[in-house]
Motif scaffolding. Structure first.
Motif, PDB file in Angstrom:
ATOM      1  N   ASN A   1     -21.072  99.334 -33.271  1.00  0.00           N
ATOM      2  CA  ASN A   1     -21.284 100.663 -32.690  1.00  0.00           C
ATOM      3  C   ASN A   1     -22.728 100.908 -32.247  1.00  0.00           C
ATOM      4  O   ASN A   1     -23.044 101.947 -31.686  1.00  0.00           O
ATOM      5  N   HIS A   2     -23.597  99.955 -32.539  1.00  0.00           N
ATOM      6  CA  HIS A   2     -25.010 100.106 -32.179  1.00  0.00           C
ATOM      7  C   HIS A   2     -25.150 100.208 -30.657  1.00  0.00           C
ATOM      8  O   HIS A   2     -24.405  99.534 -29.913  1.00  0.00           O
ATOM      9  N   LYS A   3     -26.118 101.020 -30.180  1.00  0.00           N
ATOM     10  CA  LYS A   3     -26.202 101.222 -28.728  1.00  0.00           C
ATOM     11  C   LYS A   3     -26.498  99.921 -27.976  1.00  0.00           C
ATOM     12  O   LYS A   3     -26.055  99.722 -26.860  1.00  0.00           O
ATOM     13  N   LYS A   4     -27.222  99.006 -28.640  1.00  0.00           N
ATOM     14  CA  LYS A   4     -27.500  97.723 -27.981  1.00  0.00           C
ATOM     15  C   LYS A   4     -26.224  96.904 -27.806  1.00  0.00           C
ATOM     16  O   LYS A   4     -26.105  96.084 -26.904  1.00  0.00           O
ATOM     17  N   ALA A   5     -25.288  97.144 -28.743  1.00  0.00           N
ATOM     18  CA  ALA A   5     -24.036  96.376 -28.689  1.00  0.00           C
ATOM     19  C   ALA A   5     -23.117  96.892 -27.592  1.00  0.00           C
ATOM     20  O   ALA A   5     -22.301  96.163 -27.067  1.00  0.00           O
ATOM     21  N   LYS A   6     -23.323  98.163 -27.259  1.00  0.00           N
ATOM     22  CA  LYS A   6     -22.401  98.807 -26.312  1.00  0.00           C
ATOM     23  C   LYS A   6     -22.321  98.078 -24.977  1.00  0.00           C
ATOM     24  O   LYS A   6     -21.267  97.959 -24.374  1.00  0.00           O
ATOM     25  N   LYS A   7     -23.499  97.607 -24.516  1.00  0.00           N
ATOM     26  CA  LYS A   7     -23.503  97.023 -23.172  1.00  0.00           C
ATOM     27  C   LYS A   7     -22.636  95.763 -23.078  1.00  0.00           C
ATOM     28  O   LYS A   7     -22.294  95.322 -21.996  1.00  0.00           O
ATOM     29  N   TRP A   8     -22.313  95.196 -24.236  1.00  0.00           N
ATOM     30  CA  TRP A   8     -21.482  93.991 -24.171  1.00  0.00           C
ATOM     31  C   TRP A   8     -19.977  94.288 -24.301  1.00  0.00           C
ATOM     32  O   TRP A   8     -19.179  93.377 -24.321  1.00  0.00           O
ATOM     33  N   ASN A   9     -19.669  95.587 -24.428  1.00  0.00           N
ATOM     34  CA  ASN A   9     -18.252  95.979 -24.508  1.00  0.00           C
ATOM     35  C   ASN A   9     -17.438  95.180 -25.521  1.00  0.00           C
ATOM     36  O   ASN A   9     -16.355  94.706 -25.209  1.00  0.00           O
ATOM     37  N   ALA A  10     -17.998  94.983 -26.692  1.00  0.00           N
ATOM     38  CA  ALA A  10     -17.242  94.220 -27.697  1.00  0.00           C
ATOM     39  C   ALA A  10     -16.403  95.193 -28.522  1.00  0.00           C
ATOM     40  O   ALA A  10     -16.871  96.263 -28.904  1.00  0.00           O
ATOM     41  N   GLU A  11     -15.162  94.816 -28.771  1.00  0.00           N
ATOM     42  CA  GLU A  11     -14.257  95.704 -29.523  1.00  0.00           C
ATOM     43  C   GLU A  11     -13.928  95.163 -30.897  1.00  0.00           C
ATOM     44  O   GLU A  11     -13.511  95.889 -31.775  1.00  0.00           O
ATOM     45  N   TYR A  12     -14.024  93.847 -31.044  1.00  0.00           N
ATOM     46  CA  TYR A  12     -13.482  93.229 -32.256  1.00  0.00           C
ATOM     47  C   TYR A  12     -14.599  92.721 -33.164  1.00  0.00           C
ATOM     48  O   TYR A  12     -15.567  92.131 -32.690  1.00  0.00           O
ATOM     49  N   SER A  13     -14.394  92.913 -34.434  1.00  0.00           N
ATOM     50  CA  SER A  13     -15.384  92.466 -35.415  1.00  0.00           C
ATOM     51  C   SER A  13     -14.831  91.265 -36.183  1.00  0.00           C
ATOM     52  O   SER A  13     -13.695  91.320 -36.648  1.00  0.00           O
ATOM     53  N   PRO A  14     -15.589  90.192 -36.268  1.00  0.00           N
ATOM     54  CA  PRO A  14     -16.857  89.940 -35.602  1.00  0.00           C
ATOM     55  C   PRO A  14     -16.649  89.344 -34.209  1.00  0.00           C
ATOM     56  O   PRO A  14     -15.660  88.693 -33.956  1.00  0.00           O
ATOM     57  N   THR A  15     -17.639  89.610 -33.326  1.00  0.00           N
ATOM     58  CA  THR A  15     -17.677  88.961 -32.007  1.00  0.00           C
ATOM     59  C   THR A  15     -19.015  88.244 -31.898  1.00  0.00           C
ATOM     60  O   THR A  15     -20.064  88.835 -32.151  1.00  0.00           O
ATOM     61  N   LEU A  16     -18.938  86.982 -31.541  1.00  0.00           N
ATOM     62  CA  LEU A  16     -20.159  86.188 -31.407  1.00  0.00           C
ATOM     63  C   LEU A  16     -20.404  85.926 -29.925  1.00  0.00           C
ATOM     64  O   LEU A  16     -19.514  85.422 -29.229  1.00  0.00           O
ATOM     65  N   LEU A  17     -21.605  86.306 -29.440  1.00  0.00           N
ATOM     66  CA  LEU A  17     -21.924  86.102 -28.023  1.00  0.00           C
ATOM     67  C   LEU A  17     -22.873  84.917 -27.881  1.00  0.00           C
ATOM     68  O   LEU A  17     -23.816  84.777 -28.659  1.00  0.00           O
ATOM     69  N   PHE A  18     -22.622  84.096 -26.885  1.00  0.00           N
ATOM     70  CA  PHE A  18     -23.477  82.943 -26.610  1.00  0.00           C
ATOM     71  C   PHE A  18     -24.300  83.239 -25.361  1.00  0.00           C
ATOM     72  O   PHE A  18     -23.736  83.398 -24.287  1.00  0.00           O
ATOM     73  N   ASP A  19     -25.620  83.303 -25.517  1.00  0.00           N
ATOM     74  CA  ASP A  19     -26.541  83.508 -24.395  1.00  0.00           C
ATOM     75  C   ASP A  19     -25.989  84.514 -23.380  1.00  0.00           C
ATOM     76  O   ASP A  19     -25.756  84.178 -22.205  1.00  0.00           O
TER      77      ASP A  19
END
Ligand code: NAP
Length: 542
Positions: free
Chosen positions: A74-92
């Motif tokens: 829910n962090h505002k920095k996380a918002k831009k990645w539109n992630a819905e599921y916990s956990p989500t791991l982003l690569f670069d």
């Protein structure tokens, strides 16, 4: 016992150290920075979040190129990645659209290591064929690869997905979805067996695939099971050119090459001809029941062991000199003999509305278009084996189908007639289609009962037409091959036509038009060609 446990421990520890040393070696040359971002909500799938954290931390000890940040979903920095599921791991995420839903555990550890290595070195080692296929993709593909930590075949598909997303970050995005961490997603996509791959929400692969087949499935947006390497050659010299990649042509390819001839098969449309569009085949010896496309794939793979196949290429002209010259839309072939195995194409009804609404409810292929009519009302026109087999197929997949035939009895095989009678499908006899109507889509058909001479209208969403085939003889006619009064290629018992060096096989010759008869004719023709080339009858005649 205690001793045994102790030595097992030492052994495990040694293996761990060895694996670690290998990873250090693998990662030591990494040049690129690899930003990893974990988005997780405490209390949701904590076990998976912890596993992901632990894995990333241990890999960071092996290379200083990984940067690792973690945010609450829910962090505002996380918002831009539109992630819905916990956990989500982003690569670069600034360069690629690659995310992992869940944690790379168990078998998936291999995929994670591959991802780090590919991103770190900035290369995927994709083979040339796969690269060519990926370059053809010109619109967005969003890939979902469903995996599970206990599935040994999953890393192969996940790595294929990674390669595609790293090679074409402009158009390809990837989600690797761990079904254990995301059971609701697995259920939504019916991913009960893994690996499964979706692209733009369409299922494109079940099970592991070799790299080229994965890329091909992604390009074509449907599961591909045979990969045929493309050729850039502008001139091909060979012994036998086979025109037509149906059962006759493919079998001829196998037999010709096994006799020692160099053979190529050229096909302008779909390999397998009519068989590729047949829902089920039940009379191919040895295979009680097999999908038409599956049978074609088996034949194509088999033929590829022996002959070169040139799909998507049309023969434009043949000059019957010595050697024979065959000009296609892509290149020029020279050969000692040509086999015309051009098959037949579907007949049309020739009624008002048929051409205009073709592709808008008028169709000739129940395997291709049947699923679009699930829960809808259609008629199937025809009384032969095709119409009955296809009506049964439509009924099976939940289409409300009525069989309409112009005579007072069906001409299909007896057991098929029994099946349709038992199926509950309504069969309307003595009835002809007079007109197909609809604005943009088929809405109704006008039918004529040719006994009472009454016409009436039936509301339908679609009309499937299976009224037989016409031999594809245009090319044969163009080069002067003689045609029978019934429209088939005239040939002798050795499949020779009136032109020396030009032969025929399969449905284009008429006869029973079965898959086995076409294959039989293909084999006979190939053997006859081999014998004739060893001992040319035309030279003797000279
Ligand atoms: P087919 O046997 O030639 O039958 C065509 C059907 O369409 C006939 O019932 C014919 O009516 C009807 N028809 C033709 N022109 C028409 C028109 N203008 N309007 C209305 N109806 C028309 O063709 P097929 O069923 O496609 O089969 C082709 C070949 O493939 C056959 O040799 C068949 O045995 C084989 N095949 C086999 C299987 C299998 O073994 N399971 C499956 C599919 C196909 P009439 O009866 O009045 O002539």
């Amino acid at each position: 016992m205690a001793d045994h446990n102790h030595s097992e421990h030492i052994h495990d520890h040694e293996q761990e150290l060895q694996a670690q040393a290998e990873l250090i070696r693998l990662f030591e040359g990494i040049t690129n920075k690899i930003p990893l971002i974990l988005l997780a909500n405490p209390g949701k799938n904590d076990l998976f979040s912890q596993a992901a954290r632990k894995l990333i931390r241990s890999v960071r000890e092996l290379t200083d190129k990984i940067t690792f940040l973690e945010f609450d979903l829910n962090h505002k920095k996380a918002k831009k990645w539109n992630a819905e599921y916990s956990p989500t791991l982003l690569f670069d995420p600034e360069r690629y659209s690659i995310r992992w839903l869940g944690a790379p555990m168990g078998e998936e550890g291999r995929t994670f290591v591959e991802a780090i290595s590919m991103l770190g070195y900035g290369r995927t080692d994709l083979n040339e064929e796969s690269k060519k296929i990926l370059q053809k993709i010109d619109s967005r593909r969003h890939i979902k690869v469903f995996v599970s930590p206990t599935c040994p075949y999953c890393p192969q598909q996940a790595v294929n997905g990674l390669k595609a997303a790293i090679e074409r970050p402009d158009l390809i995005s990837l989600e690797i979805i761990d079904v254990q961490a995301n059971p609701e997603l697995a259920e939504r996509y019916s991913a009960q067996s893994v690996p499964q791959v979706y692209a733009n929400e369409k299922l494109i692969a079940v099970g592991a695939q070799q790299e080229e087949l994965f890329m091909l499935s992604l390009e074509k947006m449907e599961q591909q099971t045979v990969f045929i390497p493309e050729s850039d050659a502008s001139e091909v010299e060979t012994d036998l050119v086979i025109i037509g990649g149906g059962p006759a042509g493919l079998t001829a390819g196998i037999y010709a090459a096994r006799s020692g001839l160099r053979a190529v098969v050229i096909e302008k449309d779909a390999l397998g001809g009519q068989v590729a569009n047949t829902p089920v085949v039940e009379n191919y010896p040895g295979l009680t029941q097999v999908g038409g496309k599956a049978l074609v794939d088996l034949m194509v793979s088999h033929a590829l062991e022996y002959a070169k196949i040139f799909p998507g290429e049309e023969v434009m002209d043949i000059s019957t000199d010595d050697p024979i010259e065959i000009v296609t839309t892509r290149r020029r072939f020279s050969a000692k003999a040509v086999l015309l195995a051009t098959g037949a194409r579907h007949r049309t009804l020739d009624v008002l509305g048929e051409t205009r609404l073709s592709g808008h409810g008028v169709t000739y292929c129940s395997t291709c278009d049947g699923p679009l009519f699930k829960g809808k009302k259609v008629i199937m026109v025809g009384g032969g084996d095709s119409a009955v087999t296809e009506a049964l197929h439509l009924n099976n997949i939940g289409v409300e189908v009525t069989l309409v035939h112009r005579r007072d009895q069906l001409r299909a095989q007896e057991h098929l007639i029994k099946r349709i009678m038992d199926s509950g499908i309504s069969v309307v006899l003595n009835t002809e289609v007079k007109e197909i109507r609809g604005n943009k889509q088929v809405e109704e058909v006008e039918l004529l009962n040719n006994v009472t001479n009454k016409t009436y209208t039936l509301n339908v969403d679609g009309i499937f037409i299976a009224v037989g085939y016409m031999p594809a003889v245009e090319l044969a006619k163009k080069i002067g091959v003689e045609i029978t009064p019934e429209g088939f290629i005239k040939h002798d018992s050795r499949h020779r036509t009136n032109i020396p060096g030009i032969y025929s096989a399969g449905d284009v010759e008429g006869g029973f038009k079965q898959i086995v008869t076409a294959a039989g004719q293909g084999s006979e023709a190939a053997l006859a060609i081999f014998e004739d080339l060893m001992n040319p009858y035309w030279k003797k005649e000279d």
